[in-house]
Motif scaffolding. Structure first.
Motif, PDB file in Angstrom:
ATOM      1  N   LEU A 180       0.874  -1.159  -0.030  1.00  0.00           N
ATOM      2  CA  LEU A 180       0.117  -0.006   0.044  1.00  0.00           C
ATOM      3  C   LEU A 180       0.844   1.140  -0.044  1.00  0.00           C
ATOM      4  O   LEU A 180       2.129   1.259   0.726  1.00  0.00           O
ATOM      5  CB  LEU A 180      -1.091   0.114   1.123  1.00  0.00           C
ATOM      6  N   ARG A 232      -3.571   3.183  -0.725  1.00  0.00           N
ATOM      7  CA  ARG A 232      -3.925   2.587  -1.862  1.00  0.00           C
ATOM      8  C   ARG A 232      -2.976   1.208  -2.214  1.00  0.00           C
ATOM      9  O   ARG A 232      -1.778   1.404  -2.068  1.00  0.00           O
ATOM     10  CB  ARG A 232      -3.928   3.613  -3.139  1.00  0.00           C
ATOM     11  N   VAL A 233      -3.792   0.219  -2.668  1.00  0.00           N
ATOM     12  CA  VAL A 233      -3.062  -0.976  -3.130  1.00  0.00           C
ATOM     13  C   VAL A 233      -2.441  -0.743  -4.249  1.00  0.00           C
ATOM     14  O   VAL A 233      -2.945  -0.746  -5.189  1.00  0.00           O
ATOM     15  CB  VAL A 233      -3.992  -2.378  -2.992  1.00  0.00           C
TER      16      VAL A 233
END
Length: 632
Positions: free
Chosen positions: A586, A590-591
Motif C-alpha cells: 500500500l 492505496r493498494v
C-alpha cells in the motif's frame, strides 16, 4: 484490488464492498494521489489483523492489528480487539495469518528508470566467458535483434557486460575481438558496473574516436601503446559512444519503466530515491505519472557533472531550473543533488579514490590511488550553496579517500551555513578509514549503504583483497562500526547495477553472506542486528529522504505506506528472509500491489525470478551496475 479479489484470496474475514472503490482501488494512479489528506474521519477502510506488526518504534506493547483510514493515513494500531473498534460496516478485514505487516521498504539509492531502459536490450547478465563463448552469445543477439535486416547500421547494444569476465582471467578486451563478429553493425557492450564500455571498430568510426581524441573530464579512453583507442571507455568517456546510440521510442520506454516499477511494488518498495536524474529521467517520470503508472514516492537526485561541481552558482541554477519545470509532476519531491566523487574499486578498474595506493596483487604498492573527481574544497563550497538553498547532497563515495573528501566538504558547509540537520549523505561506503567513522554522527551525515554486496565472492575477494591487502579489506562496508559510532544508517539497492532482491539484501546485511555468497564477510565485526536492518531500510531511509514525518514507521497519523509479507521476518530464521514474498503493498492507503490479482501474480512471478537469479551474474556489475545506472 476489489473486495471480491480479496475474498477469492481468502484474506478477508469480514468485508463490505464500498472500500474497494476508495482506498482499496488498484486502478491507474500515481503517488501524488496517495498523499494522505487529514480530517476525513469515519471508520477504517481497511484493517490488518492477526499480524506481527513491526512498527519500527522503540518499546511499547506488541501490535497485531493496523487500521487504515479513508484519508490514507494509519488510523490506529494495537490489539485486534482495540483496532476493531475503528471498523465500520464496509471496512475490509485482511487476515495476515501471523505474518509481518510493516512499513514499506524505502530504497535510498536506486535507478529504476535505468532498470527499465536496460530491459529493452539483450543482457550478458555479468557472465564470465571465453572469447569464443562470448562471440557465440553475441552472434545470437545479432540474430535476435534483426539479423541480416539490421545490417549494416543497426546498433547492437548489450547490457550487463562483465568488465573482468573474459577468460582466462586477465584477458583484456579490445575492439579487434568484436570486429571478428560476422557483422558490419556497430556493437557496444555496456559494463554492468556502469563504469566501462566496450565498442567495436564500426562504433568507434561512427563516434569519430581516434588516437587524437582527448580524454573527457571525468573519463578515460583506454589506449594501445601507440595511443590508438582499444575500444574500452571508462566513466564519463562512455558518453563519447553512447550519444550516438539511437534511443528507443517514448512509448517503449514508458512501458518498460512501468513494468519495473510494478516489480518494485511487488518487492515491497514504496519510496525510492532515484540517484541519477536529469531532464531525460524527469520527462519519463512526467509521462509515467500522467499515465497513472508511478506507484512509488520518488525523490529525484539531480546529477551534477564535474563541471557543475566547480561552479556552485551554475549548479544550483541548473537544479532549480529542473525543479521549477517538473515540480508539478505527481509523485516527485525535489530537494536532493547527486555528485560522483570517485569511481569503483575492483580490479581492473581501480578508479575508487584511496588514501593509500592500490597494491599490485603481490603486496607491492603501486602509484595508483584512484581518481577523485572533485576536491574537498570544491565539494564543500558546492554543499554550502545547496544547503543554504534547502537542498541536501548525496555523494557517491566508494573509496576511503572519497569518503573523507565528502566528510571534509560537509564539515566546511556546516561551518559556513551553521546548519546542523542538512541531511547530507554518502552512498556505497565500500571502504571507510576507521578514523572517519565518528565523523558521520558528528556531522549528521547519513551512511547510505548497499549491503547486498557485503559478502565473500569474486568481487570482494579475487578482484579486491590482493589489491588493497587484509588490513584495509577488514573495513569493507563497515555497517556495525558506523552504527556503533552513532551514524544514521540508510539502505539502498543500486538496482539495476545489482538485481532487485530486496529481502536477500536485508538478509545479507545481517549475516554478511546472503543467498549466494561463498561465505560471510566479517560477520562478527560488521553484521547488523535484524531490527537495525529493518529500521535501516524503513525509518532510516525515510530520515535520509527527509520524510520521516510522513513514512517509515507504523503509527497513527503516518501515511499508510505498508507491506503485508508471507512470513514473520522479525522472527523467522535469517536465511529464510531471502525468499520473503510480498502479499500486498500500500502507498498512502492505496493498494499498488496485490499478489492475488492477475497483474499482481505476474509481478510476483517476476519478483520471484529476480530473487532466484544467480547473484554472481548480477553482481558482475557489483559496483558498476549500480554506478552504471548512476550513469558513471
Amino acid at each position: 484490488m476489489t473486495s471480491s479479489a480479496l475474498s477469492r484470496r481468502g484474506l478477508l474475514t469480514a468485508a463490505g464492498a464500498a472500500g474497494a472503490a476508495g482506498l482499496l482501488g488498484t486502478g491507474t494512479a500515481s503517488a501524488d494521489s496517495y498523499a494522505p489528506a487529514r480530517g476525513r474521519g469515519g471508520p477504517a477502510a481497511l484493517v490488518f489483523h492477526n499480524a506481527r506488526v513491526f512498527t519500527g518504534l522503540s518499546g511499547g506493547a506488541p501490535v497485531d492489528a493496523v487500521a487504515v483510514g479513508r484519508d490514507g493515513r494509519i488510523l490506529a494500531t494495537g490489539t485486534g480487539a482495540a483496532v476493531r473498534r475503528h471498523a465500520g460496516r464496509d471496512t475490509e478485514f485482511v487476515d495476515a495469518g501471523g505474518n509481518t505487516v510493516m512499513s514499506g521498504i524505502h530504497d535510498g539509492h536506486v535507478h529504476p528508470l535505468g532498470a527499465g531502459e536496460r530491459s529493452l536490450r539483450p543482457s550478458l547478465a555479468g557472465a564470465e566467458t571465453t572469447l569464443p563463448e562470448l562471440r557465440e552469445i553475441l552472434g545470437g543477439f545479432l540474430a535476435d535483434t534483426g539479423g541480416a535486416g539490421a545490417e549494416p547500421d543497426g546498433w547492437l547494444v548489450v547490457e550487463d557486460w562483465n568488465p573482468v569476465g573474459l577468460l582466462p582471467t586477465g584477458t583484456a578486451p579490445h575492439h579487434t575481438m568484436l570486429d571478428a563478429l560476422p557483422t558490419r553493425r556497430p556493437v557496444v557492450l555496456v559494463g554492468g558496473d556502469g563504469h566501462n564500455l566496450w565498442a567495436n571498430r564500426r562504433a568507434l568510426d561512427i563516434a569519430g574516436i581516434t588516437a587524437a581524441t582527448p580524454d573527457p573530464v571525468g573519463g578515460r579512453i583506454v589506449r594501445d601503446p601507440d595511443g590508438a583507442p582499444t575500444g574500452v571507455f571508462k566513466d564519463d568517456a562512455q558518453e563519447l559512444v553512447k550519444r550516438h546510440v539511437p534511443e528507443p521510442s517514448r512509448a517503449e520506454l514508458v512501458a518498460a519503466c512501468a513494468a519495473v516499477l510494478e516489480l518494485a511494488a511487488a518487492s515491497g518498495v514504496t519510496t525510492m530515491m532515484d540517484a541519477l536524474v536529469g531532464r531525460h529521467e524527469l520527462e519519463l517520470y512526467r509521462d509515467l505519472s500522467a499515465a497513472g503508472r508511478l506507484p512509488q514516492r520518488i525523490v529525484p537526485a539531480i546529477r551534477l557533472d564535474v563541471a557543475l561541481t566547480r561552479d556552485p552558482t551554475a549548479a544550483l541554477a541548473y537544479a532549480r531550473g529542473l525543479r521549477r519545470e517538473f515540480d508539478e509532476v505527481g509523485g516527485l519531491r525535489f530537494g536532493t543533488a547527486k555528485v560522483f566523487l570517485d569511481g569503483v574499486i575492483e580490479y581492473p578498474a581501480q578508479t575508487a579514490a584511496l588514501l593509500e595506493p592500490y597494491l599490485d596483487g603481490a603486496g607491492k604498492p603501486t602509484a595508483n590511488r584512484g581518481e577523485l573527481y572533485t576536491s574537498a574544497a570544491e565539494y564543500g563550497r558546492l554543499t554550502a550553496a545547496f544547503n543554504r538553498a534547502g537542498w541536501q547532497m548525496h555523494a557517491h563515495g566508494l573509496g576511503d579517500r572519497a569518503v573523507r573528501t565528502a566528510l571534509d566538504g560537509y564539515a566546511y558547509a556546516r561551518r559556513e551555513t551553521g546548519q546542523r540537520d542538512a541531511r547530507n549523505a554518502v552512498a556505497h561506503l565500500q571502504l571507510v578509514d576507521p578514523s572517519d567513522l565518528r565523523r558521520f554522527a558528528q556531522l549528521g551525515v547519513t551512511a547510505c549503504m548497499q549491503l547486498q554486496w557485503a559478502t565473500r565472492d569474486t568481487w570482494t575477494v579475487e578482484a579486491l583483497l590482493p589489491y588493497i591487502g587484509p588490513r584495509r579489506h577488514r573495513w569493507m562496508y563497515p555497517a556495525r562500526s558506523l552504527e556503533r559510532a552513532g551514524a544514521w544508517l540508510a539502505g539502498g539497492s543500486d538496482w539495476p547495477v545489482d538485481a532487485l532482491q530486496v529481502w536477500n539484501q536485508l538478509r545479507t546485511a545481517i549475516d554478511r553472506q546472503g543467498a549466494d555468497g561463498e561465505g560471510p564477510l566479517y560477520r562478527e565485526l560488521e553484521g547488523l542486528g535484524r531490527e537495525s536492518v529493518l529500521r535501516m531500510h524503513t525509518s532510516g531511509t525515510a530520515r535520509q529522504l527527509r520524510q520521516e514525518g510522513l513514512t517509515g514507521t507504523v503509527e497513527p497519523g503516518k501515511a499508510a505506506d505498508l507491506v503485508l509479507l508471507d512470513r514473520d521476518v522479525a522472527r523467522c530464521p535469517v536465511p529464510d528472509i531471502s525468499a520473503t514474498g510480498v502479499r500486498m503493498t500500500l502507498v498512502g492507503g492505496r493498494v499498488v500491489h496485490d499478489a492475488g490479482s492477475a497483474a499482481g501474480r505476474a509481478a510476483t512471478a517476476r519478483a520471484a525470478r529476480s530473487t532466484a537469479g544467480p547473484r554472481p551474474a548480477s553482481y558482475t556489475a557489483v559496483h558498476g551496475g549500480r554506478h552504471s545506472a548512476c550513469g558513471h
